[in-house]
Design a protein around this motif. Structure first.
Motif, PDB file in Angstrom:
ATOM      1  N   SER A 173      39.452 -90.881 -45.384  1.00  0.00           N
ATOM      2  CA  SER A 173      39.829 -91.338 -46.724  1.00  0.00           C
ATOM      3  C   SER A 173      41.330 -91.549 -46.788  1.00  0.00           C
ATOM      4  CB  SER A 173      39.427 -90.288 -47.771  1.00  0.00           C
ATOM      5  OG  SER A 173      40.213 -90.469 -48.947  1.00  0.00           O
ATOM      6  N   PRO A 174      41.771 -92.694 -47.290  1.00  0.00           N
ATOM      7  CA  PRO A 174      43.218 -92.919 -47.403  1.00  0.00           C
ATOM      8  C   PRO A 174      43.880 -91.947 -48.378  1.00  0.00           C
ATOM      9  CG  PRO A 174      41.995 -94.769 -48.364  1.00  0.00           C
ATOM     10  CD  PRO A 174      40.987 -93.868 -47.716  1.00  0.00           C
ATOM     11  N   ALA A 175      43.056 -91.268 -49.203  1.00  0.00           N
ATOM     12  CA  ALA A 175      43.630 -90.337 -50.183  1.00  0.00           C
ATOM     13  C   ALA A 175      43.748 -88.919 -49.629  1.00  0.00           C
ATOM     14  CB  ALA A 175      42.765 -90.332 -51.447  1.00  0.00           C
ATOM     15  N   ILE A 176      43.191 -88.683 -48.436  1.00  0.00           N
ATOM     16  CA  ILE A 176      43.167 -87.310 -47.905  1.00  0.00           C
ATOM     17  C   ILE A 176      43.877 -87.239 -46.551  1.00  0.00           C
ATOM     18  CG2 ILE A 176      41.685 -85.379 -47.191  1.00  0.00           C
ATOM     19  CD1 ILE A 176      39.541 -86.583 -49.141  1.00  0.00           C
ATOM     20  N   VAL A 177      45.125 -86.744 -46.594  1.00  0.00           N
ATOM     21  CA  VAL A 177      45.888 -86.590 -45.349  1.00  0.00           C
ATOM     22  C   VAL A 177      45.499 -85.274 -44.674  1.00  0.00           C
ATOM     23  CG1 VAL A 177      48.179 -86.502 -44.310  1.00  0.00           C
ATOM     24  CG2 VAL A 177      47.800 -87.924 -46.320  1.00  0.00           C
ATOM     25  N   HIS A 178      45.402 -84.231 -45.493  1.00  0.00           N
ATOM     26  CA  HIS A 178      45.072 -82.913 -44.940  1.00  0.00           C
ATOM     27  C   HIS A 178      43.593 -82.623 -45.168  1.00  0.00           C
ATOM     28  CE1 HIS A 178      49.230 -81.988 -44.056  1.00  0.00           C
ATOM     29  NE2 HIS A 178      49.551 -82.487 -45.235  1.00  0.00           N
ATOM     30  N   LYS A 179      42.793 -82.922 -44.160  1.00  0.00           N
ATOM     31  CA  LYS A 179      41.331 -82.864 -44.297  1.00  0.00           C
ATOM     32  C   LYS A 179      40.818 -81.446 -44.563  1.00  0.00           C
ATOM     33  CE  LYS A 179      40.779 -84.804 -40.208  1.00  0.00           C
ATOM     34  NZ  LYS A 179      42.037 -85.446 -39.751  1.00  0.00           N
ATOM     35  N   SER A 180      41.435 -80.469 -43.846  1.00  0.00           N
ATOM     36  CA  SER A 180      40.930 -79.086 -43.971  1.00  0.00           C
ATOM     37  C   SER A 180      41.036 -78.583 -45.404  1.00  0.00           C
ATOM     38  CB  SER A 180      41.710 -78.149 -43.052  1.00  0.00           C
ATOM     39  OG  SER A 180      41.579 -78.595 -41.730  1.00  0.00           O
ATOM     40  N   ASP A 181      42.065 -79.046 -46.126  1.00  0.00           N
ATOM     41  CA  ASP A 181      42.284 -78.594 -47.500  1.00  0.00           C
ATOM     42  C   ASP A 181      41.102 -78.897 -48.413  1.00  0.00           C
ATOM     43  OD1 ASP A 181      44.707 -77.875 -46.526  1.00  0.00           O
ATOM     44  OD2 ASP A 181      45.897 -79.335 -47.664  1.00  0.00           O
ATOM     45  N   VAL A 182      40.328 -79.947 -48.094  1.00  0.00           N
ATOM     46  CA  VAL A 182      39.175 -80.296 -48.944  1.00  0.00           C
ATOM     47  C   VAL A 182      37.851 -80.015 -48.208  1.00  0.00           C
ATOM     48  CG1 VAL A 182      40.412 -82.014 -50.316  1.00  0.00           C
ATOM     49  CG2 VAL A 182      39.264 -82.736 -48.204  1.00  0.00           C
ATOM     50  N   LYS A 183      37.912 -79.110 -47.218  1.00  0.00           N
ATOM     51  CA  LYS A 183      36.743 -78.811 -46.362  1.00  0.00           C
ATOM     52  C   LYS A 183      36.182 -80.101 -45.765  1.00  0.00           C
ATOM     53  CE  LYS A 183      35.262 -74.452 -48.452  1.00  0.00           C
ATOM     54  NZ  LYS A 183      36.197 -74.338 -49.616  1.00  0.00           N
ATOM     55  N   GLY A 184      37.100 -80.955 -45.341  1.00  0.00           N
ATOM     56  CA  GLY A 184      36.715 -82.269 -44.827  1.00  0.00           C
ATOM     57  C   GLY A 184      36.470 -82.292 -43.333  1.00  0.00           C
ATOM     58  N   VAL A 185      36.421 -81.123 -42.708  1.00  0.00           N
ATOM     59  CA  VAL A 185      36.091 -81.048 -41.280  1.00  0.00           C
ATOM     60  C   VAL A 185      34.951 -80.046 -41.121  1.00  0.00           C
ATOM     61  CG1 VAL A 185      36.936 -80.487 -38.957  1.00  0.00           C
ATOM     62  CG2 VAL A 185      38.498 -81.487 -40.648  1.00  0.00           C
ATOM     63  N   VAL A 186      33.840 -80.481 -40.539  1.00  0.00           N
ATOM     64  CA  VAL A 186      32.718 -79.561 -40.310  1.00  0.00           C
ATOM     65  C   VAL A 186      32.412 -79.543 -38.814  1.00  0.00           C
ATOM     66  CG1 VAL A 186      30.319 -79.003 -40.868  1.00  0.00           C
ATOM     67  CG2 VAL A 186      31.790 -80.060 -42.612  1.00  0.00           C
ATOM     68  N   LEU A 187      32.531 -78.368 -38.238  1.00  0.00           N
ATOM     69  CA  LEU A 187      32.339 -78.230 -36.794  1.00  0.00           C
ATOM     70  C   LEU A 187      30.913 -77.789 -36.485  1.00  0.00           C
ATOM     71  CD1 LEU A 187      35.592 -76.217 -35.925  1.00  0.00           C
ATOM     72  CD2 LEU A 187      35.243 -78.671 -35.640  1.00  0.00           C
ATOM     73  N   GLY A 188      30.465 -78.108 -35.292  1.00  0.00           N
ATOM     74  CA  GLY A 188      29.210 -77.557 -34.759  1.00  0.00           C
ATOM     75  C   GLY A 188      27.961 -77.930 -35.534  1.00  0.00           C
ATOM     76  N   ILE A 189      27.876 -79.178 -35.977  1.00  0.00           N
ATOM     77  CA  ILE A 189      26.646 -79.626 -36.659  1.00  0.00           C
ATOM     78  C   ILE A 189      25.548 -79.805 -35.610  1.00  0.00           C
ATOM     79  CG2 ILE A 189      25.601 -81.518 -37.978  1.00  0.00           C
ATOM     80  CD1 ILE A 189      28.359 -81.939 -39.277  1.00  0.00           C
ATOM     81  N   LYS A 190      24.384 -79.146 -35.845  1.00  0.00           N
ATOM     82  CA  LYS A 190      23.364 -79.116 -34.793  1.00  0.00           C
ATOM     83  C   LYS A 190      22.120 -79.930 -35.119  1.00  0.00           C
ATOM     84  CE  LYS A 190      24.520 -74.442 -33.176  1.00  0.00           C
ATOM     85  NZ  LYS A 190      25.127 -73.879 -34.411  1.00  0.00           N
TER      86      LYS A 190
END
Lengths: 455, 225
Positions: free
Chosen positions: B64-81
């Protein structure tokens, strides 16, 4: 651009000399050079007239001789035209003392004089500066001679953005026995900048150490400077101010946040083999030690002390400075033990630091320095000398200096700096051995020798 | 000279002031850097196809062009199975400010490093290397040099890190391929010199280094105003 006439003028014009105001900066400059330096000095004032017995010339072109260096101390608005007049008259260089340019909101005047000078390939220092001091040659500082401490001639050149810091450092250099080859205050550095002087001084045979006080570089200028410094066989030292970051700046990447202006400065200069002095004390100490010893060391220090406490303090300071205090081999310890005098043989500790105790005499210090001088186990010796010990005499400085020269291994002494011990300190310094007034300072001197080998 | 693909990306990104992650990743892969397998989905069917192609587990990141810091909005999800979690994540991302897609990438293992650059006014491009991850500014275990980085600079940068022992394998952990890491730093510094007129700062964070390779897992490029 030929900078030689700035540093080695035979003829000097002082522009702006007053026939009525004795305290005018130009008059101070005129007087001090007229009486004390081997230059022909000519005063210039548009109204002509006389100063003492000397004729004042209305224009620089009226002077009957070709001028090597013009010192310009006239009002800012006249300076661009004066520079143009100097160029027309065949003057070879100038130092512009006058203020009132970019620092006073008149960038236009400064830009005009840079344009004029650049087109004619005409070098000038300043504006808004003290200009140059070269021992036994020339002195354009407008500071009355009786208020100045006369620096000892030597091999350290110091270039400063601030005239005040420059003069203060000259006093400190003199107090600590550091001799100077050149002192230049570059002020607004409109035309001649640090990098130009660096290049000149790299090939100056009198200068062995080049030191700078820098407030900041202009865009891209820092890069140019460190690249010019990178392969210098002469040690280069920088003391920087303006290290604190401007607050409240929005930073959107981790890298930009961690690589601030000062962090970048410190990293770039260290990478290019430039020594950073954190403060004035370090600057003077580094200049002193690097003007005595130019060969880099790995930092294996042998400490000789007359007191265990001093030794322990030096070990701690060395660890903080990332120097190593290697444990001596059994052979080396045995040799040390054998050579000590009866006074201390049974009570001295021959580990590193070698603690000779308060019963030590000169011979104990000298013999230890000789053994460590010859030993490959260490590459630098620090002697912590307590001048109040009864067995230590005034000869110690010259005797240890001889050891240092004989073994070509750097030796640094700590002696408390009080007037009473000056003759002992002179014994070291006048024979080429650096002395620090503090234990930590002696260790920092050794650290300064740990430069990378020039490429 | 910039490659045309690179200058096209920069032109398009100018209005946001920074380059979106998939484009930033593309700039680095065009310049020969290794990245994990990745692709961007906006719809369920695309997401499922990408995940199938890469193979679970995957990581999903908001674009998203509005979100530079992804982690701040829980925008990174690891280990999706599985598909279910993948689609639930996509549904949540679609509601975030400025949603432009979900980057789905292969999970890679290794030591998390940061390789970054900043265009300094006085000294030009500066390169930073250190321990990466979210805690980078807490530990500040980094070293900094002026570009171009020579091999001896890369060597001394790594030697300066407090965590240098982790690079050579600490208490049974796998050592990092130091040769690949140094080469990555050196080629990164070259790219930063090429991009110096356009770029203000760059974070490659993390760069995942293991015994085989160093992979650029996330790239953020901030452009000059």
């Amino acid at each position: 651009m030929n900078l030689k006439p700035l540093f080695e003028p035979k003829t000097l014009a002082v522009i702006g000399v007053s026939s009525t105001n004795e305290r005018h900066p130009a008059n101070v400059i005129f007087d001090k050079n007229n009486h004390r330096y081997p230059v022909d000095v000519y005063g210039v004032n548009p109204k002509g007239g006389k100063l003492h017995d000397a004729i004042l010339y209305p224009r620089v072109s009226d002077i009957p001789k070709k001028i090597d260096l013009a010192v310009i101390a006239a009002r800012a608005e006249f300076v661009p035209d004066i520079i143009a007049g100097c160029i027309d008259a065949g003057v070879k260089s100038a130092a512009v003392i006058s203020g009132g340019f970019t620092e006073g909101g008149r960038a236009d005047l400064q830009n005009r004089m840079v344009d004029i000078a650049r087109e004619a390939n005409f070098p000038f220092i300043g504006p808004n500066c003290l200009g140059l001091f070269v021992p036994s040659r020339v002195d354009t500082f407008f500071l009355p001679i009786e208020r100045m401490i006369k620096p000892t001639p030597g091999n350290v050149a110091f270039i400063s953005q601030s005239g005040g810091i420059l003069v203060d450092q000259m006093i400190k250099f003199t107090q600590q026995g550091v001799g100077m080859s050149k002192a230049v205050s570059i002020g607004n550095k409109a035309l001649i900048r640090e990098v130009d002087l660096l290049k000149y001084l790299l090939s100056d045979p009198v200068t062995k150490v080049i030191a700078f006080y820098v407030e900041g570089f202009a865009e891209g200028e820092g890069r140019e400077f460190v690249q010019a410094a990178d392969c210098s066989p002469k040690p280069i030292i920088i003391m920087k101010s303006g290290k604190s970051e401007a607050g409240g700046r929005a930073v959107s990447s981790h890298t930009a946040s961690m690589a601030g202006d000062y962090a970048s400065f410190a990293a770039a200069i260290a990478q290019h083999n430039i020594v950073e002095a954190a403060n004035e004390q370090e600057l003077v100490s580094f200049c002193e030690v690097l003007s005595a010893y130019t060969k880099p060391i790995d930092g294996k220090i042998g400490i000789i002390t007359g007191s265990g406490g001093h030794g322990a303090m030096a070990v701690d300071a060395s660890a903080a400075a990332k120097l190593t205090i290697p444990e001596f081999s059994e052979d080396l310890k045995a040799t040390l033990q054998k050579q000590l005098t009866e006074n201390v043989r049974s009570i001295a500790s021959v580990n590193n630091p070698v603690d000779l105790t308060g019963s030590a005499v000169d011979d104990d210090f000298v013999v230890c320095a000789k053994i460590l001088g010859a030993s490959p186990e260490i590459d630098c010796i620090i002697v912590l000398l307590l001048p109040y010990l009864p067995g230590v005499t005034l000869d110690i400085g010259v005797r240890l200096s001889q050891v240092q020269k004989q073994f070509k291994k750097p030796l640094i002494a700590y002696v408390p700096h009080v007037e009473k011990y000056n003759m002992m300190i002179d014994g070291f310094e006048m024979n080429g051995t650096p002395v620090s007034p503090s234990i930590e300072g002696a260790v920092l001197m050794a650290k300064a020798l740990m430069r990378k080998k020039p490429c | 000279m910039l490659k045309k693909d690179v200058s096209d990306i920069v032109k398009k990104s100018k209005k946001w002031g920074w380059v979106l992650e998939p484009d930033a990743m593309k700039i680095f892969s065009l310049n020969g850097f290794q990245t994990p397998k990745y692709a961007v989905a906006t719809k369920d069917a695309e997401a499922l196809a990408i995940a199938r192609n890469i193979g679970y587990p995957v990581v999903a990141k908001i674009v998203s062009p509005a979100i530079v810091h992804k982690s701040d909005v829980k925008g990174v999800v690891l280990g999706i199975k599985d598909d279910q979690t993948l689609l639930a994540t996509l549904a949540r991302f679609q509601k975030l400010d400025g949603f432009a897609g979900m980057l789905i990438a292969e999970m890679v293992k290794g030591l998390e490093l940061i390789i970054g650059a900043k265009n300094d006014l006085q000294f030009g491009p500066m390169v930073l290397v250190g321990m990466g991850g979210v805690g980078v500014e807490i530990y500040k275990d980094v070293s900094l040099r002026m570009a171009p980085i020579k091999p001896r600079d890369a060597e001394s940068m790594l030697g300066e890190l407090a965590a240098r022992k982790l690079l050579t394998g600490y208490r049974g952990s796998e050592p990092v391929n130091l040769d690949k890491l140094k080469k990555t730093i050196i080629s990164f510094s070259k790219v930063m010199i090429d991009l110096q007129d356009i770029v203000e700062s760059v974070d490659l964070n993390p760069v995942m280094c293991n015994a085989k390779a160093c992979l650029v897992v996330d790239a953020r490029i901030m452009l000059k105003k």
